[in-house]
Design an enzyme around this catalytic site. Structure first.
Site, PDB file in Angstrom:
ATOM      1  N   ARG A 167       0.878  -1.020  -0.137  1.00 42.12           N
ATOM      2  CA  ARG A 167       0.016  -0.073   0.236  1.00 42.12           C
ATOM      3  C   ARG A 167       0.866   1.429   0.061  1.00 42.12           C
ATOM      4  NH1 ARG A 167      -2.401  -3.886  -0.717  1.00 42.12           N
ATOM      5  NH2 ARG A 167      -4.279  -4.647  -0.040  1.00 42.12           N
ATOM      6  N   SER A 241     -11.318  -0.949   3.129  1.00 38.53           N
ATOM      7  CA  SER A 241     -10.576  -1.292   4.203  1.00 38.53           C
ATOM      8  C   SER A 241      -9.830  -0.159   4.686  1.00 38.53           C
ATOM      9  CB  SER A 241      -9.386  -2.271   3.738  1.00 38.53           C
ATOM     10  OG  SER A 241      -9.918  -3.676   3.249  1.00 38.53           O
ATOM     11  N   GLU A 337      -5.282   3.292   6.086  1.00 39.84           N
ATOM     12  CA  GLU A 337      -5.031   3.619   4.712  1.00 39.84           C
ATOM     13  C   GLU A 337      -5.337   4.807   4.193  1.00 39.84           C
ATOM     14  OE1 GLU A 337      -6.152   0.695   1.943  1.00 39.84           O
ATOM     15  OE2 GLU A 337      -5.747  -1.104   3.296  1.00 39.84           O
TER      16      GLU A 337
END
Length: 341
Positions: A167, A241, A337
């Site tokens: 990520r 998420s 995130e």
């Protein structure tokens, strides 16, 4: 310049949490030919400037005091096709799932496991999006950018130059705010073997009686699984998420797993171990937890949701509660995130 700059625009339609933050100034970039003029516009020079894609990885806790530019460029073209390997370039403003569906309709393998992820093509390399054992870096060959500090001059980064991580990418670090992704080039194969071993994909295909799935059939299975587990942002505001799966060194992970043998864990680069953040949140008793209209999704604890009129501040407070609870119970730090504004 065909680009129009508007004042005091609600960003509710442009973020998947459905938060009613406002931009002091707002513009949509639909033609890259407008970029040099935009970069000399008074509102751009005055700053601050926020570049926005699909708004699916953004948590607004306040209004934006400067200019918001939503990248809405479109276009998909075949760059190279030798029969087995195909290179396709997609503009940054293309909707990610629409682009994946387009490649699957062409019979191309590579992105099927990333079906139904919200957002745009341009955001995919920045976040190095991933799901079901696949990351977008596995298919990216080059990322085409505009150098904002050089009047929008074009610059092309190779896969290696993007320095992809979990990520993560170079676009989040020293090139953040310097380069604007304008297009992404992907490499596909015809007749490739799909990765069906991760998660529930194999079970979903077996339930359908499919033993040798096509890329499109894997994509359909992934869509079914995601719809079953994850809320539709159009119905229940969310950003997918909210937390990354934590990655620990081997010794720390072994100690934690010794005390919690059912904790799902996976190999990570450099001998490290990736843990399932959703399991940690669930086992901490927070799945389905709700504070006003801010909540943890009842089916997937990794997802924070807006049940209606939650503010960005309330969602951020909930995220901090989740972090604190997991930290106190497991000694593990969860990293969000989304970009928090």
């Amino acid at each position: 310049m065909t680009l129009t700059v508007r004042q005091d625009v609600s960003l509710r339609p442009f973020n998947t949490f459905g938060l009613d933050a406002h931009a002091a100034h707002y513009a949509e970039l639909t033609d890259l030919a407008d970029l040099p003029a935009l970069l000399t516009h008074d509102t751009y020079r005055a700053g601050p400037v926020l570049w926005l894609g699909g708004g699916s990885n953004m948590l607004f806790t306040r209004d934006w005091p400067g200019l918001v530019v939503r990248v809405a460029t479109r276009g998909v073209r075949v760059v190279e096709d030798d029969g087995d390997r195909v290179i396709i370039e997609a503009a940054a403003g293309e909707t990610w799932h629409d682009f994946v569906s387009h490649t699957l309709a062409m019979g191309l393998s590579g992105l099927e496991n990333l079906s139904l992820i919200p957002g745009t093509v341009g955001a995919s390399p920045v976040q190095n999006i991933g799901a079901y054992g696949v990351e977008v870096k596995d298919c990216i060959t080059e990322v085409v950018c505009a150098d904002l500090a050089a009047g929008g001059a074009p610059r092309v980064l190779s896969n290696a130059e993007c320095r992809f991580g979990y990520r993560d990418s170079v676009f989040k670090h020293e090139l953040a705010g310097r380069l604007l992704v304008t297009a992404v080039r992907f490499a596909f194969t015809r007749g490739g073997v799909a990765n069906t071993a991760y998660g529930d994909i194999g079970a979903e295909l077996a339930a359908r009686g499919i033993k040798a799935p096509t890329p499109a059939e894997v994509g359909e299975a992934v869509c079914t699984i995601r719809r079953r587990k994850l809320p539709d942002p159009a119905v229940l505001g969310n950003a997918g998420s909210f937390f990354k799966n934590p990655v620990l060194d081997a010794d720390a992970a072994a100690r934690l797993i010794e005390h919690h043998p059912t904790l799902p864990h996976y190999p990570a680069p450099n001998g490290r171990v990736k843990l399932a953040a959703g399991w940690l949140i669930d086992q901490a008793g927070l799945k389905g937890y709700r504070a006003g209209d801010a909540g943890v999704h009842e089916k997937q604890a990794l997802v924070l949701v807006n049940h209606g009129e939650a503010s960005g501040g309330e969602l951020l407070a909930l995220a901090r509660l989740v972090q604190q609870t997991v930290r106190e119970r497991y000694g593990v730090e969860l990293e969000p995130e989304p970009l928090v504004i």
